[in-house]
Design a protein around this motif. Structure first.
Motif, PDB file in Angstrom:
ATOM      1  N   VAL A 744       0.857  -1.177   0.000  1.00  0.00           N
ATOM      2  CA  VAL A 744       0.000   0.000   0.000  1.00  0.00           C
ATOM      3  C   VAL A 744       0.896   1.231   0.000  1.00  0.00           C
ATOM      4  O   VAL A 744       1.739   1.401   0.898  1.00  0.00           O
ATOM      5  N   ASN A 745       0.735   2.049  -1.035  1.00  0.00           N
ATOM      6  CA  ASN A 745       1.569   3.241  -1.207  1.00  0.00           C
ATOM      7  C   ASN A 745       3.051   2.907  -1.117  1.00  0.00           C
ATOM      8  O   ASN A 745       3.858   3.625  -0.496  1.00  0.00           O
ATOM      9  N   GLY A 746       3.407   1.760  -1.715  1.00  0.00           N
ATOM     10  CA  GLY A 746       4.798   1.349  -1.800  1.00  0.00           C
ATOM     11  C   GLY A 746       5.313   0.560  -0.623  1.00  0.00           C
ATOM     12  O   GLY A 746       6.436   0.035  -0.667  1.00  0.00           O
ATOM     13  N   GLN A 747       4.544   0.436   0.462  1.00  0.00           N
ATOM     14  CA  GLN A 747       5.000  -0.255   1.658  1.00  0.00           C
ATOM     15  C   GLN A 747       4.359  -1.646   1.766  1.00  0.00           C
ATOM     16  O   GLN A 747       3.138  -1.778   1.634  1.00  0.00           O
ATOM     17  N   PRO A 748       5.174  -2.710   1.999  1.00  0.00           N
ATOM     18  CA  PRO A 748       4.611  -4.061   2.135  1.00  0.00           C
ATOM     19  C   PRO A 748       3.656  -4.153   3.321  1.00  0.00           C
ATOM     20  O   PRO A 748       3.941  -3.640   4.406  1.00  0.00           O
ATOM     21  N   VAL A 749       2.523  -4.807   3.088  1.00  0.00           N
ATOM     22  CA  VAL A 749       1.540  -4.979   4.162  1.00  0.00           C
ATOM     23  C   VAL A 749       1.149  -6.442   4.336  1.00  0.00           C
ATOM     24  O   VAL A 749       0.349  -6.776   5.202  1.00  0.00           O
ATOM     25  N   GLY A 750       1.702  -7.328   3.527  1.00  0.00           N
ATOM     26  CA  GLY A 750       1.390  -8.741   3.651  1.00  0.00           C
ATOM     27  C   GLY A 750       2.041  -9.549   2.551  1.00  0.00           C
ATOM     28  O   GLY A 750       2.241  -9.045   1.440  1.00  0.00           O
ATOM     29  N   SER A 751       2.401 -10.798   2.850  1.00  0.00           N
ATOM     30  CA  SER A 751       3.042 -11.648   1.853  1.00  0.00           C
ATOM     31  C   SER A 751       2.718 -13.097   2.159  1.00  0.00           C
ATOM     32  O   SER A 751       2.497 -13.474   3.324  1.00  0.00           O
ATOM     33  N   GLY A 752       2.672 -13.930   1.126  1.00  0.00           N
ATOM     34  CA  GLY A 752       2.369 -15.346   1.326  1.00  0.00           C
ATOM     35  C   GLY A 752       2.696 -16.171   0.105  1.00  0.00           C
ATOM     36  O   GLY A 752       2.898 -15.647  -0.991  1.00  0.00           O
ATOM     37  N   LYS A 753       2.727 -17.478   0.315  1.00  0.00           N
ATOM     38  CA  LYS A 753       3.103 -18.413  -0.740  1.00  0.00           C
ATOM     39  C   LYS A 753       1.871 -18.981  -1.437  1.00  0.00           C
ATOM     40  O   LYS A 753       0.893 -19.358  -0.783  1.00  0.00           O
ATOM     41  N   VAL A 754       1.926 -19.000  -2.756  1.00  0.00           N
ATOM     42  CA  VAL A 754       0.951 -19.730  -3.577  1.00  0.00           C
ATOM     43  C   VAL A 754       1.684 -20.977  -4.061  1.00  0.00           C
ATOM     44  O   VAL A 754       2.633 -20.882  -4.841  1.00  0.00           O
ATOM     45  N   GLU A 755       1.283 -22.145  -3.585  1.00  0.00           N
ATOM     46  CA  GLU A 755       2.064 -23.356  -3.798  1.00  0.00           C
ATOM     47  C   GLU A 755       2.028 -23.875  -5.236  1.00  0.00           C
ATOM     48  O   GLU A 755       2.985 -24.464  -5.714  1.00  0.00           O
ATOM     49  N   LYS A 756       0.926 -23.650  -5.935  1.00  0.00           N
ATOM     50  CA  LYS A 756       0.802 -24.140  -7.310  1.00  0.00           C
ATOM     51  C   LYS A 756      -0.160 -23.242  -8.072  1.00  0.00           C
ATOM     52  O   LYS A 756      -1.007 -22.569  -7.465  1.00  0.00           O
ATOM     53  N   THR A 757      -0.027 -23.237  -9.391  1.00  0.00           N
ATOM     54  CA  THR A 757      -0.869 -22.376 -10.215  1.00  0.00           C
ATOM     55  C   THR A 757      -1.408 -23.151 -11.413  1.00  0.00           C
ATOM     56  O   THR A 757      -0.846 -24.184 -11.802  1.00  0.00           O
TER      57      THR A 757
END
Length: 801
Positions: A744-757
């Protein structure tokens, strides 16, 4: 007359007035004669030109007679025409052709009309439909396969030539009202967007009315449908009992009633083509309950039961033989108890879908009868646009999209959905053994153009005013390209030479009208080629030669030049059970030469069996809306975009940047989404917090949620997806996972793994949308109704890397 210049001006004026009066009287007499004379209508050139009217020389309208208003009228006594076609149903599907599922509407029409037991399709949906509507072979109209795997080769481009006008356009220009309800899989996938062109959509290629879906299939509970060229937003509108099959039938009935109320003198042409019984097999529980336990005996026993019924009904000869199953299809007795339980349930739901389709078609027929129009309506009812589908593979599927993404569902996994199979929480298909069963007495199924199991369709023609026989059987050999010439002859109309200024390719089918009152009439359709993705063959005056190049559930078996051809004397061997290739090599060679000759004539060559590769537009050589673009900026309100018309984020890293306005915690809804319940992704706000959800085929779901509520006012929300699939040689791995990061406005606010696509396809019908999530929802956090964004979206930019 010469005037004497010596005459006085007065005398000269009198003489001139008398002469002019005589000219006017002569002109008026001639005009009257012309208006009284019936000018023949030239129906070879469409639109029909208005007759020439001589100029009117009378000054005062009170003294003149107005010419008749020109209007195009159908020939006197031209019948109404209704063409009905079920999807993915084989020769042994209906009870009139031996099937174990009662189809009383189909049977009713058969008892009061004619059954054709040598009627054929192309073995695949889009080719069959375009061939039926144009009267030309499917390669002649550039529909050698479906448009999702179109190429740039002639015969395979997916674009209807202007030189092959459709039957509804010919009828419309000859005074018919025309309407199409249900499936339309004939529009090129790159032409399904607001940018068009719309010239090949139903309402711009012959139909006054269209209500249905564009593509191979749709979710029957939450369909992606159009009314004309306008998307229908949320057709269910909260109705828990909504089903598209019921909806399209009601729409068709209402249109016919309105047409007959307003213009009863005009005949109507209705093309009624439901999604049933194509996957997904979606059907109300009330229909499923009627078929519980009916398939517990298994596909071998029921296939033999259908075969015996067919002999009893006389739709196959007494000496016909039940052809062998494909070698990959297990005997029912060799299946485990779990497999039998699951597969029986799949068949129950499929039968229920057919039952529902027949019931809804019955509503349509009853409505026509209530209007007093049934006797003078020619109904052509084709039970299948190809054989029953074996695309469910050996086990069937809870979600048909797993087939396209190379995911094999286990029996144990599918049994978890046993009780709700066919409901809105599933997107199911059945095991291939049932397809072979319902294609009895033949070996093969949909896609296999080289065997009658893929191409022979039980067909009924009902027209009390035009057919004397009742409950008749016709054994003349015919093909879907024969329908258009049949309708034109029944209506007293010629094939046009010019339509909308374009010279026309002659129809390649023959009229079936000669057979209506003569069961013994000699066949008139003597040669017909077949080809779908390398499966190819040819019928020639009682003989059939072909090669099964590719199974519906497997890649090609050989190189094209290494294919082994089979030969059948189908005039004596109805079910193609006795291969005579070794006994009659000269005959086989003759038919192979006939095939090549027809293939050159009708743009069949080069043969292209690259089934998976052709899903990639760039490799296949077909146009795409995005082309080589790596960035797409979209705005609130844009939507209903099929994935072929949206930027492709599969198998790569990408970024989404959304410039939005929020009111804090009270703000909810989708910013941008693609796909739905059975595969897709969504970027949205939940109670003011940004969320990114990746739904993997409805089997697994991965979400990243911001730890903070979005600030009030304007913000830039960013989703970065770092794909893990880049290999050492620089080529992307398919279907790998990745890391999703919200900023948000360049600042990380959350991250996570997507195991497969998902590497190949999101959905056959779900769309991409800005500001809400249409059809089914990617995430259970919202519904379609609650997905509308409650803030403001300035713009969203998607960039792939």
């Amino acid at each position: 007359m010469k005037f004497d210049q010596k005459q006085s001006p007065v005398i000269r004026n009198v003489i001139q007035c008398l002469v002019l009066a005589g000219v006017v009287l002569h002109a008026q007499a001639t005009e009257a004669q012309e208006s009284d004379r019936e000018v023949p209508v030239n129906r070879r050139v469409l639109p029909i030109a208005a007759p020439w009217q001589p100029p009117i020389k009378t000054l005062d309208a009170r003294d003149a007679t107005a010419p008749p208003v020109f209007k195009v009228e159908a020939p006197q006594d031209a019948p109404n025409v209704v063409v009905i076609m079920i999807d993915d149903l084989g020769f042994g599907g209906t009870s009139a052709f031996g099937g174990v599922t009662p189809t009383p509407t189909f049977d009713r029409l058969a008892k009061n009309g004619l059954r054709y037991n040598h009627f054929h399709s192309t073995a695949l949906c889009s080719p069959t439909r375009q061939a039926l509507l144009t009267g030309r072979n499917h390669h002649s109209v550039n529909m050698g396969s479906i448009t999702e795997i179109a190429t740039s080769f002639p015969g395979q481009t997916g674009k209807l030539p202007d030189s092959c006008a459709k039957l509804p356009e010919i009828l419309r220009l000859n005074g018919y009202s025309t309407a199409h309800f249900g499936k339309c899989h004939e529009v090129a996938v790159w032409e399904i967007s607001p940018s068009g062109p719309l010239t090949r959509w139903p309402t711009l290629s012959g139909f006054d009315k269209f209500y249905g879906f564009l593509g191979g299939e749709t979710n029957q509970w939450a369909p992606a449908i159009y009314d004309g060229i306008t998307p229908v937003d949320n057709p269910a509108k909260g109705d828990p009992d909504y089903h598209f099959m019921n909806d399209m039938t009601t729409q068709a009935i209402n249109w016919i009633r309105a047409q007959q109320s307003l213009t009863p003198e005009k005949p109507f042409f209705t093309y009624f083509v439901p999604g049933a019984t194509h996957a997904p097999h979606h059907v109300p529980e009330s229909f499923i309950k009627k078929h519980e336990g009916k398939f517990d005996a298994g596909w071998d026993v029921i296939r033999k039961q259908i075969f015996d019924n067919q002999k009893r009904l006389g739709v196959i000869p007494k000496d016909a033989v039940l052809a062998d199953k494909p070698e990959d299809i297990k005997d029912w007795d060799d299946l485990s108890p779990k497999e039998r339980k699951l597969f029986s349930r799949q068949a129950e739901v499929f039968a229920a879908f057919l039952d529902m389709a027949d019931f809804e078609i019955g509503r349509l027929i009853d409505a026509i009868e209530e209007l007093g129009e049934l006797d003078n309506t020619m109904i052509v009812f084709i039970a299948g646009d190809n054989g029953t589908s074996a695309e469910g593979g050996m086990n069937g599927m809870y979600n048909e999209m797993t087939y396209f993404n190379g995911v094999e569902e286990t029996v144990d996994d599918m049994l978890q959905h046993y009780d709700d199979w066919g409901s809105a929480s599933t997107y199911p298909h059945m095991a291939a053994g049932w397809a072979v069963c319902f294609d009895s007495p033949f070996t093969w199924t949909k896609q296999v153009a080289s065997n009658y199991g893929g191409t022979r369709q039980g067909t009924v023609i009902h027209w009390p005013a035009g057919i004397k026989a009742k409950n008749g059987l016709r054994q003349q050999w015919h093909h879907v390209i024969d329908i258009a010439p049949t309708v034109l002859e029944a209506a007293g109309l010629p094939q046009p030479r010019i339509v909308n200024g374009v010279g026309q390719r002659p129809m390649e089918g023959v009229s079936m009208l000669y057979s209506f009152d003569d069961a013994q009439a000699a066949d008139r359709h003597l040669v017909q080629y077949f080809e779908i993705m390398g499966n190819r063959g040819v019928y020639y005056d009682g003989w059939f030669a072909g090669t099964v190049h590719m199974y519906p559930w497997a890649p090609p078996r050989n190189k094209l030049l290494d294919d082994v051809w089979e030969l059948y004397h189908v005039a004596e061997d109805f079910s193609m059970a006795n291969n005579l290739a070794a006994k009659h090599p000269e005959k086989l060679k003759e038919l192979q030469e006939v095939f090549l000759s027809e293939a050159v004539k009708y743009k069949v060559l080069p043969i292209d069996d690259r089934r998976q590769l052709r899903l990639n537009a760039k490799l296949a050589g077909r146009p795409t809306l995005m082309g080589d673009r790596t960035s797409l900026t979209v705005y609130e309100g844009l939507g209903f975009l099929p994935e072929n018309d949206f930027i492709d984020t599969k198998n790569r890293s990408f970024e989404i940047v959304a410039e939005i306005e929020s009111q804090g915690k009270a703000t909810n809804g989708v910013i941008v989404s693609q796909g739905g319940r059975f595969g897709g992704w969504s970027l949205y706000l939940k109670e003011g917090k940004p969320v990114y959800t990746y739904n993997y085929l409805g089997l697994e779901s991965y979400s990243v949620t911001s730890k903070d509520v979005l600030p009030v006012g304007k913000s830039t929300l960013q989703l970065e997806f770092a794909y893990d699939g880049q290999s050492a040689d620089g080529q992307p791995k398919l279907g790998a996972g990745g890391t999703a990061t919200l900023k948000v406005n360049g600042q990380p606010v959350g991250s996570g793994k997507v195991e497969k696509t998902q590497f190949a396809i999101w959905s056959a019908d779900e769309t991409a949308n800005v500001g809400l999530d249409r059809e089914t929802s990617v995430s259970p956090d919202y519904t379609e109704e609650s997905s509308k964004f409650t803030g403001k979206i300035d713009k969203v930019t998607l960039t792939v890397k």
